[in-house]
Each structure stands twice: as C-alpha cells, then as structure tokens.
Design an enzyme around this catalytic site. Structure first.
Site, PDB file in Angstrom:
ATOM      1  CB  SER A 171      70.298  48.377  54.830  1.00 42.65           C
ATOM      2  OG  SER A 171      70.778  49.552  54.200  1.00 42.65           O
ATOM      3  CE1 TYR A 184      65.719  48.789  51.494  1.00 44.41           C
ATOM      4  CE2 TYR A 184      67.293  50.293  52.487  1.00 44.41           C
ATOM      5  CZ  TYR A 184      67.000  49.075  51.893  1.00 44.41           C
ATOM      6  OH  TYR A 184      68.007  48.144  51.729  1.00 44.41           O
TER       7      TYR A 184
END
Ligand SMILES: NC(=O)c1ccc[n+]([C@@H]2O[C@H](COP(=O)([O-])OP(=O)(O)OC[C@H]3O[C@@H](n4cnc5c(N)ncnc54)[C@H](O)[C@@H]3O)[C@@H](O)[C@H]2O)c1
Length: 286
Positions: A171, A184
């Site tokens: 990501s 996350y």
C-alpha cells in the site's frame, strides 16, 4: 528501398496484442484474497496472460467460484482453495493442494488484507492482532511456502528465467503514515521490509520478490472513501491525477512483475497511486 530489417536480414519486430503474448503460459499463479477487489483483478489478469490460477478465499466461496469460472472460460486452468492466510496449517495445505493439481506454483500474489480502524487510544488488541495476522503474518506464511516450492523446483527455462516470483499487495501506507489506521500502516510498513529483506535473501536463487503499492483503488475495502460525491471530492485532494484507480490497473502491473519482462526488478515497490506518494499538499507550491 529495402527496410533496415530486410537490409540486415533480420526478422521484422511485430508488436503482438497483450492477449496473444501469453506471457505466463505454462506457469501457475496462486492469488490470495482472489474473490474480491484487487485480488480478483490480479487473478483474472494473470490468467488472461496464460497462467493457471489458484483462487484463494476465506469467505464467499461462490465469489471465488465465479472468478475460477471466468478464468476457465478464458482457456486456463483454475481452482478455488479455501485458506485463512494467517493459519500455518491451512496455508501449507493450500500450497500442497495447488502443487498436486498443477505440478508446481511459479507466481505468488500475496494480496489478502484488511483494515480494522480505530483511534489509537481505543484500538483493541483484537483489532491490532487481526490486521497484523492477515496483512503481515499471512504474507510471511504464504511467501515461505512459495520460497520452499521455488527452491525445491529450481528454474524451468521453458517457462521463465527465474525460479519463481512473489508479488505482495502492499500500500502507499508502507511509507505514508495514517492516523486512525495505525495497525494497518504498521502492517504495511512491516511488509515493506519483509519484502526487501526476503528479496535480498533469495535473489541469488533466482527468486524475484517485489510489491505493488496501490493508492486509492475502487474496491469494497475503502467504499467510505469514494462512495459519496463529498467523500470522493475529499479523496481527490490526495490524488494529483484527480481520479480514483481501478483494479485492472493493478492487474496489468502484476502481469508485468510476474513476467520475464521485469527480470531485473528485485525488491521494489511499484506504486500505482495517481501520484499520492508525491506529497500532494505541495501541489500548489506549498
Ligand atoms: N483498495 C485500495 O485502495 C487499496 C489500497 C492499498 C492497498 N490495498 C490492499 O489491497 C489488498 C486487497 O484489498 P482490496 O482493496 O481488494 O479489498 P477487498 O476487501 O475487496 O479484498 C480483500 C480480500 O482479502 C481477503 N481476506 C481477508 N482476510 C483473509 C484471510 N484471513 N485469509 C484469506 N483471505 C483473506 C478477503 O476475503 C478479500 O478477498 C489488501 O492487502 C489491501 O490492504 C488496497
């Protein structure tokens, strides 16, 4: 007048359409979280490039079956396998079943991931653990099985110059801090050094390890960020290219990273983010 190629007695290069390239013909790809969003698009793209595909899922088997059916219709082999990527026994059983069916695995797209968001002071241990278990431990467990298989098999020059490829779905948050999503961002930051350290360790075995770092891609994981016009307008402040990304754009990059066209690409994150990693706050000069 003779063309350069005729003059040199060389074959004229022809640019074939992607469909006919069959870049990954004879190879098998295992894609985790392949029944939804980015994983689904990676599975379909690798299949359209000629690979057999193992469609991993943990829930919604009917969605996984639909992906496998689409792949078979495209002319490649496809099976669905249930496994929770954070469970060692299930991951090992999945790889064993994949090897039994297709003979080996050549490409791992370790893509399964989730978010469990909370303000840091309210974040539960369960929220922390679930994100770490799927996003980081799951990547470790799947990559370890892939590396074991690549080392066992070695290079098959008839299908690829490398012994195997691993592509993590990371990501932009492997480098961009993300308030309210500390678990996350920590999992993706960890994934970045898992990827780089592993790439360094196994490169001499001709195993190539890389990541794709998506920005804002239209999938169920982030519906809240694009589902209303207000949310979309807010999101665009973070995207210099002023549009959301689509899953097929990730699929196409996965095909390239899995193919020998990227053979010298080792330990890199390919950001596909419309410029999100370019400090968009400085767009107007800061
Ligand atoms: N959509 C985005 O904008 C975006 C941006 C950056 C990174 N990502 C990453 O892309 C990956 C795919 O996300 P997505 O956007 O397609 O979301 P998604 O929710 O559509 O897909 C996630 C997939 O992971 C699977 N999964 C979850 N837990 C699992 C487990 N324990 N075992 C096996 N599979 C499991 C889900 O069932 C689903 O198939 C994730 O790693 C996510 O972090 C997405």
């Amino acid at each position: 007048m003779k063309s350069y190629y005729e003059h040199m007695n060389l074959p004229q290069p022809v640019l074939p359409s992607l469909q006919h390239l069959a870049l990954l013909k004879g190879q098998t790809a295992l894609v985790t979280g392949a029944n939804s969003g980015i994983g689904r698009a990676i599975a379909l793209a690798l299949g359209r490039a000629g690979a057999n595909v193992v469609v991993n899922y943990v829930a919604k088997p009917e969605d996984a079956e639909a992906v496998a059916a689409e792949l078979r219709a495209a002319g490649v082999g496809a099976i669905t396998l249930m496994a929770d990527v954070s469970d060692e026994t299930q991951v090992q059983a999945m790889f064993a079943a994949a090897v039994k069916k297709f003979g080996t695995v050549d490409i791992l797209a370790s893509n399964a991931g989730l978010e469990r968001n909370a303000p840091f002071h309210e974040m539960s241990v369960a929220q922390w653990d679930q994100v770490m278990n799927v996003n980081l431990r799951g990547a470790f467990l799947c990559a370890r099985e892939a590396v074991r298989e690549y080392l066992r098999r070695g290079v098959r020059p008839e299908v690829s110059v490398s012994a195997g490829k691993i592509i993590f779905t990371s990501s932009v948050h492997e480098i961009i801090p993300w308030a309210g999503h500390v678990n996350y961002a920590a999992s993706k930051g960890g994934l970045m050094l898992l990827m780089k350290s592993l790439a360094q360790e196994v490169a001499e075995k001709r195993i190539r390890v890389n990541s794709i770092g998506p920005g804002a891609i239209r999938t169920p994981i982030n519906t809240a960020a694009w589902g209303t016009p207000e949310a979309y307008a807010e999101l665009m402040k973070l995207v210099p290219y002023k549009r959301i990304g689509e899953v097929d754009e990730i699929g196409r990059a996965a095909v390239w990273l899995a193919s020998d066209f990227s053979d010298y690409v080792i330990g890199t994150t390919l950001f596909i983010d419309g410029g999100m990693t370019l400090y968009p706050g400085f767009e107007t000069g800061g």
